[in-house]
Write a protein that holds these residues in place. Sequence first.
Motif, PDB file in Angstrom:
ATOM      1  N   LEU A   1      -7.295  11.453  -1.894  1.00 31.36           N
ATOM      2  CA  LEU A   1      -8.301  10.576  -1.299  1.00 31.36           C
ATOM      3  C   LEU A   1      -8.048   9.115  -1.635  1.00 31.36           C
ATOM      4  CD1 LEU A   1     -11.373  12.788  -2.024  1.00 31.36           C
ATOM      5  CD2 LEU A   1     -10.464  12.190   0.213  1.00 31.36           C
TER       6      LEU A   1
ATOM      7  N   LYS B   1       1.029   4.120  -2.767  1.00 31.78           N
ATOM      8  CA  LYS B   1       0.785   5.512  -2.411  1.00 31.78           C
ATOM      9  C   LYS B   1       1.868   6.420  -2.967  1.00 31.78           C
ATOM     10  CE  LYS B   1      -2.013   5.415   1.720  1.00 31.78           C
ATOM     11  NZ  LYS B   1      -2.095   5.656   3.150  1.00 31.78           N
TER      12      LYS B   1
ATOM     13  N   THR C   1      -8.787   7.277  -4.126  1.00 31.54           N
ATOM     14  CA  THR C   1      -9.915   6.489  -4.600  1.00 31.54           C
ATOM     15  C   THR C   1      -9.431   5.315  -5.414  1.00 31.54           C
ATOM     16  OG1 THR C   1     -10.059   7.879  -6.533  1.00 31.54           O
ATOM     17  CG2 THR C   1     -11.451   8.470  -4.679  1.00 31.54           C
ATOM     18  N   GLN C   2      -8.278   5.520  -6.056  1.00 31.82           N
ATOM     19  CA  GLN C   2      -7.759   4.435  -6.892  1.00 31.82           C
ATOM     20  C   GLN C   2      -7.371   3.245  -6.042  1.00 31.82           C
ATOM     21  OE1 GLN C   2      -4.706   6.582  -8.912  1.00 31.82           O
ATOM     22  NE2 GLN C   2      -6.111   7.241 -10.509  1.00 31.82           N
ATOM     23  N   LEU C   3      -6.777   3.548  -4.895  1.00 30.22           N
ATOM     24  CA  LEU C   3      -6.437   2.455  -3.986  1.00 30.22           C
ATOM     25  C   LEU C   3      -7.690   1.714  -3.564  1.00 30.22           C
ATOM     26  CD1 LEU C   3      -3.699   3.672  -1.525  1.00 30.22           C
ATOM     27  CD2 LEU C   3      -3.580   1.881  -3.233  1.00 30.22           C
ATOM     28  N   GLY C   4      -8.752   2.474  -3.427  1.00 34.32           N
ATOM     29  CA  GLY C   4     -10.020   1.874  -3.037  1.00 34.32           C
ATOM     30  C   GLY C   4     -10.475   0.838  -4.053  1.00 34.32           C
ATOM     31  N   ASP C   5     -10.321   1.181  -5.316  1.00 35.68           N
ATOM     32  CA  ASP C   5     -10.687   0.233  -6.365  1.00 35.68           C
ATOM     33  C   ASP C   5      -9.880  -1.032  -6.242  1.00 35.68           C
ATOM     34  OD1 ASP C   5     -12.692   1.615  -7.757  1.00 35.68           O
ATOM     35  OD2 ASP C   5     -11.178   2.973  -8.561  1.00 35.68           O
ATOM     36  N   ILE C   6      -8.624  -0.839  -5.989  1.00 34.86           N
ATOM     37  CA  ILE C   6      -7.778  -2.022  -5.905  1.00 34.86           C
ATOM     38  C   ILE C   6      -8.152  -2.863  -4.700  1.00 34.86           C
ATOM     39  CG2 ILE C   6      -5.393  -2.783  -5.580  1.00 34.86           C
ATOM     40  CD1 ILE C   6      -4.596  -0.383  -7.284  1.00 34.86           C
ATOM     41  N   ASP C   7      -8.478  -2.208  -3.607  1.00 36.04           N
ATOM     42  CA  ASP C   7      -8.920  -2.938  -2.428  1.00 36.04           C
ATOM     43  C   ASP C   7     -10.171  -3.766  -2.709  1.00 36.04           C
ATOM     44  OD1 ASP C   7      -6.915  -2.102  -0.878  1.00 36.04           O
ATOM     45  OD2 ASP C   7      -8.137  -0.992   0.578  1.00 36.04           O
ATOM     46  N   GLU C   8     -11.038  -3.154  -3.480  1.00 31.42           N
ATOM     47  CA  GLU C   8     -12.279  -3.853  -3.780  1.00 31.42           C
ATOM     48  C   GLU C   8     -11.994  -5.107  -4.602  1.00 31.42           C
ATOM     49  OE1 GLU C   8     -15.248  -1.168  -5.129  1.00 31.42           O
ATOM     50  OE2 GLU C   8     -16.714  -2.759  -5.457  1.00 31.42           O
ATOM     51  N   ALA C   9     -11.091  -4.942  -5.579  1.00 31.32           N
ATOM     52  CA  ALA C   9     -10.704  -6.092  -6.399  1.00 31.32           C
ATOM     53  C   ALA C   9     -10.082  -7.158  -5.516  1.00 31.32           C
ATOM     54  CB  ALA C   9      -9.724  -5.649  -7.475  1.00 31.32           C
TER      55      ALA C   9
ATOM     56  N   VAL D   1       0.840  -1.191   0.000  1.00 28.19           N
ATOM     57  CA  VAL D   1       0.000   0.000   0.000  1.00 28.19           C
ATOM     58  C   VAL D   1       0.876   1.241   0.000  1.00 28.19           C
ATOM     59  CG1 VAL D   1      -1.724   1.278   1.301  1.00 28.19           C
ATOM     60  CG2 VAL D   1      -1.847  -1.208   1.208  1.00 28.19           C
TER      61      VAL D   1
END
Lengths: 108, 854
Positions: free
Chosen positions: B16, B7, B18-26, B3
Motif C-alpha cells: 500500500l 518503490k 503507506t511509507q511513500l504517503g508519509d514522504i509525500d506529505e512531508a 518514486v
Amino acid sequence: MKLLSRTEELLLNSILRLEENAYAFMIREKLKEITGKTWAFGAIFISLDRLEKKRYVESFLGNETPERGGRRKRFYKVTSYGLKTLAEIRKIDQAMWKDLPVYLLEKE
Amino acid sequence: MAVWLLKRFFPDKTGLYTQLGDIDEAFNTIAREKGNLAAQAWYWITTIRSIPYFIKNSIIWNTIMLKNYFKIALRNIVRQKQYSLINIIGLAVGMACCILIFVYVDYELSYDGYHPDAERIYRATMHFKIADRDFYRGSSPGPMAAALKRDYPEVDYACMVIPYNRILVEVEGNFFSEEHFLYVGNDFFNIWTIEFLAGGPGVIIDRPHTLLLTEDMSRKYFGSADPIGKTFQINQREYEISGIINNPPPNTHLQYHFLTSIYSYRTKPEEMTEWADCFSQTYLKLKPGVKGEDFKEKIRWIAHQHRGDYFKQRGWTYETVLEPIRSLHLHSRADAGNSMLMIYGISVIGFLILLIACLNFINMTTAGASIRAREVGIRKVIGARRSHLIFQFLGESLTLTAGAFLLAVGLTCGILPYFNQLIDRQFEAGRLLQPTSMVFMLLLVLLIGTLAGSYPAFFISRSAPASVLSKRSSAGSYKSFLRRIFVVVQFAIALILTVSTLTVFNQISFMKNQELGFDKEQKLILEVDFNNNHDSIKSEFLQHPDITGATASYHAPGVVYNSITTRFHEEESREVILNYYYLDPDFIPEYKIPMAAGRNFDKNLASDRGRSVILNETAVKLLGWSSPEKALGKIIESGGRGEEYNKTIIGVTKDFHYQGLQRPIGPLGMLYRSDYFGALTLTFKIENLPEILAFVKNKWSELHLGTIFSYSFLDENFDRLYAAEEKTGKIFTIFTFLALFLSCLGIFSLSSFVAARRTKEIGIRKVLGATVPKILGLISGEFVLLVMAANLIAWPVSYFVMRSWLGNFAYRIELTWTVFALAAFIGLLIALATVSYQSLKAALANPVDSLRYE
C-alpha cells in the motif's frame, strides 16, 4: 524486561504524545520538536518496524488524503506491553537522575 | 522517477506504500513552506541518500552467497573431473561447430547487402520457354535497360552490364589472364556502391576505352606507383587507366576487377536492338516507395511488347523476371550460386550436433543433480528461498557453459583455416567479433546454460527438504527414462548422418566408375587457337612416338556446354533443342564412341563440312524416328530456316555421357566445322608423361598456338564435375564423426554413472555366481537396446532424406538395405566399444571391494 534503545524510547514517547494522530509524518514532526533535529524518514521507518516486530506498538491503516498522493496513513499505537515497558523505563530513568548531584554535570 | 526508485527500495509487504504517503506529505509541507523547488530538491536528496545503503546491503549479501555458490560449483567440478571434462569438451565441440556454421550461414545471407538501398536494386532476367523446355537466364536482351529507363517512371536508374570472366591483358609485352572485366552502362555508378580512391566516374563515362581498376589490381600491376594515365592492351585496343576504386566485398554475386564504359564494347548500346538476344545483364534501381512485386507484373511481357510477332511465330515465350539483388545469391534460378537448400541443410545439421552436445550436458547435470538433492535440502533448511536455488543452479550451468564457450571460441579459431578450405571461403577470426555473431554467441550461451540448468534449477529446488533429507534418495525412474530417450535421440541423429555419408560416397564412386560410353583415359586437353589448319597442327603433335592420336573440337567432353540451337524437322513444324559439338572426323574413333548406324565424317568429302550431321540416339528419338537407321539420309534444319541451314544426317552414335552423371544424356548433334575448333585432344601412352608434356609445351610455343599454355587431363576434368558432391561428402563425414563422437561421450559418461551406481548390485551378483560375460551383458545390453531403438528412428528418416538427395541425379544408385545395416553395425560397434570399458571395469571388480563399501 528489556531495555529500549534511546531512539526507540523517543519514538514510543512521541507516539504516546500524538495519541490518535501518530503516523510517520507526524512522528517525525514531533521528534523534531523534542530533539530539535530533522530525522531521516528511513531511520523512523526502520525503528517503527522494529518496534512493531517486538510488539511495543501496533499499527492500523487510516484513510487516504489528497495531500499524501492518495496513499493511506499507517497509524501507530503503543501496546499495553509497550506502555508497561515505557513505565518501567521511566522509573529507571527517574531513579537514575534523581540523586545525581547537578554540579557533576556542570564540570568545566 | 524518484518514486519509482523508492518503490523498488522499500519492500512493502502490504503493497500500500503507506511509507511513500508519509514522504509525500512531508513533500507537500515543504512545498507549502519553502516552495516547490525546495520540496523537489529535498525529495531527491532523501531518495539518493538512501541508495548507498541499499546497494551496500545487497552487495555484501550477494557476494557472500556468490562466493559460496562458486566454491560449491568448483568443488563439484573437481570432484567429478571426468564428467565435468566430458561435459565441457562435448559442449565446446558442439558450440564450435555451431559457431562455424553460423558464421557461414550469416555470410551467405549477407550477399549483396552492402548497398545502402539494396532493397531498391533489382536484376531483370529472362525466363523463356522454347519447345516445352524452360530456360532461366541471368542475362537479358540488349535494349532492356534503355527501354526500362525510357518508358517506366518507376525506374530511377537502369544500366546494362556485360561481364567478361576471362580476358587477356597485355602490359609492356607481358600477357596476363584476368577475370571479372565488366562493361558497364553509365547508371552503374548510380546503382552500385563504389568508392573512388582516385579519379571519378566522369572520365570513363565520357571517354570509351578508359578503365577503372580495383585497389588489388592496381597493387598487382603498379605496386605503390600511381597508375593513373598508364595503359593496358586489351582486345587489340589501348585502355587508359582513369581511376582506382575500392575492392568489391567478397559477398557479392557480381565481382569486378576492371570497369569500363559500355561504349568500349564492340557494339554501341544504341545498336543493340534485338530483343531475342540475351547477352547482357540489366540492373535497375526503383524509385523509393515503388513495390518490386507490382513493377514485376508491369514489365513481365516487355519483350513481347517489342518483339511479340517474332516470338509468336516461333512459339516462344519470353518472360521478364525481376529479382531483388539480395536474393540473387541464394534464390536465383539462373545463377549457379549457392542454394537455399544447402543453407537449410547445414543449419539443421549444426543444430543437430548442438542438440547432441546439449543432451549430453543436460544428462550429466541431471545425473549430478540427484546427488546434490541433499545439498538442496540443507540449503532450504538453512533458509534459502527457491529463487536462490534456481539462481544457484542456473548460474552454475551458465558458468560451465561460458567456460565451454571460451574453449569453443578457441577451437573455432583453430579450425577456421580448415573450415575455409572445406567450404571454399575466406573467413577471418575477426568475423566472430561482428555484432551479429556476438549476439548469436551470447544467445547460444544463455540458451544452453538455461536449458541444461533448468532441470535441477526448477525441479530439485521444488522438493521439500524433509523428504529429500529423510530418504536415501535415489535417482527416480522418471529421470533414467528421460536419459534413455536422450541416448536414443543422440544415436538416431548420429546414425542418420552415417547413412547419409555412406550414401553420398557410394553415389560419388558410382559416378566416377560408371561407363561413360566413351574413352576418357589418357587424354590431354589443350586450349588452342586454330586458324583453320587443324590438320597440320595435329600432325605436328603426332610426331612424338608416345602421342597416339589427336583430334580437334570446339570443346572437350565434360565441359557442360549447352549450345542451344533450335532444330526443325523437315516434315513437321516442330522445334526441338539440341546441344551441339563441333569436331573433326578423328573425334569419334579417338574417343571410341560406338556408332549405332551410318558412318563417321569423311575428311575428303566436301559435303561433310558443315552440311552433314551426326546425332546421338537421344536426339534421334526426340526428333521422332523410331530407330537410328530410319534417321539416316534425312535432312534437318538447324540454327535458322532455309536452304543454307539444311544438314543431312549421315550417322548416329550410341548415347554417351558428355556431361556429368547428374544430368540425363541430352540430345546431341555433331558437326564437322573446322572454323569452330578451340580444343585439341591428344591421346598419349602413360609411360613418359613429363617428357610428353615438355614436348607438347615446346610444340605449342613453336606453333604460336595461343598466349597462355594451359592443359588438363580429361579424366580429372570429369572427376571435377563431381566436386560439389565431394564437398557435400566431406562435410557429411566431418559432421558424422562429430555426432558419433559426441554421442559416445554421452554414453561413456552415462555408462560409468550406471556402473558406479550398480557397484553393489554387481558385487552381489558375482558373489551369487554370475559370470563376467553375464554382467557385461547386463550393463551393455541396455545400451545395445537403446542403439537398436535409435536405428528404428534413423532408418526411415535417412531413407527419405537420401532419396530426395539422390533425386538430383539422373543416374543414381539404389538405396539398398546394406547401407542401413552397415550404419547400424557401425553404430552398435562404437556404442559397445564405448560402454564395454566401463562395464568391463565393473564386471572385473572384486566383489569384496564393492561390498565393503559401508
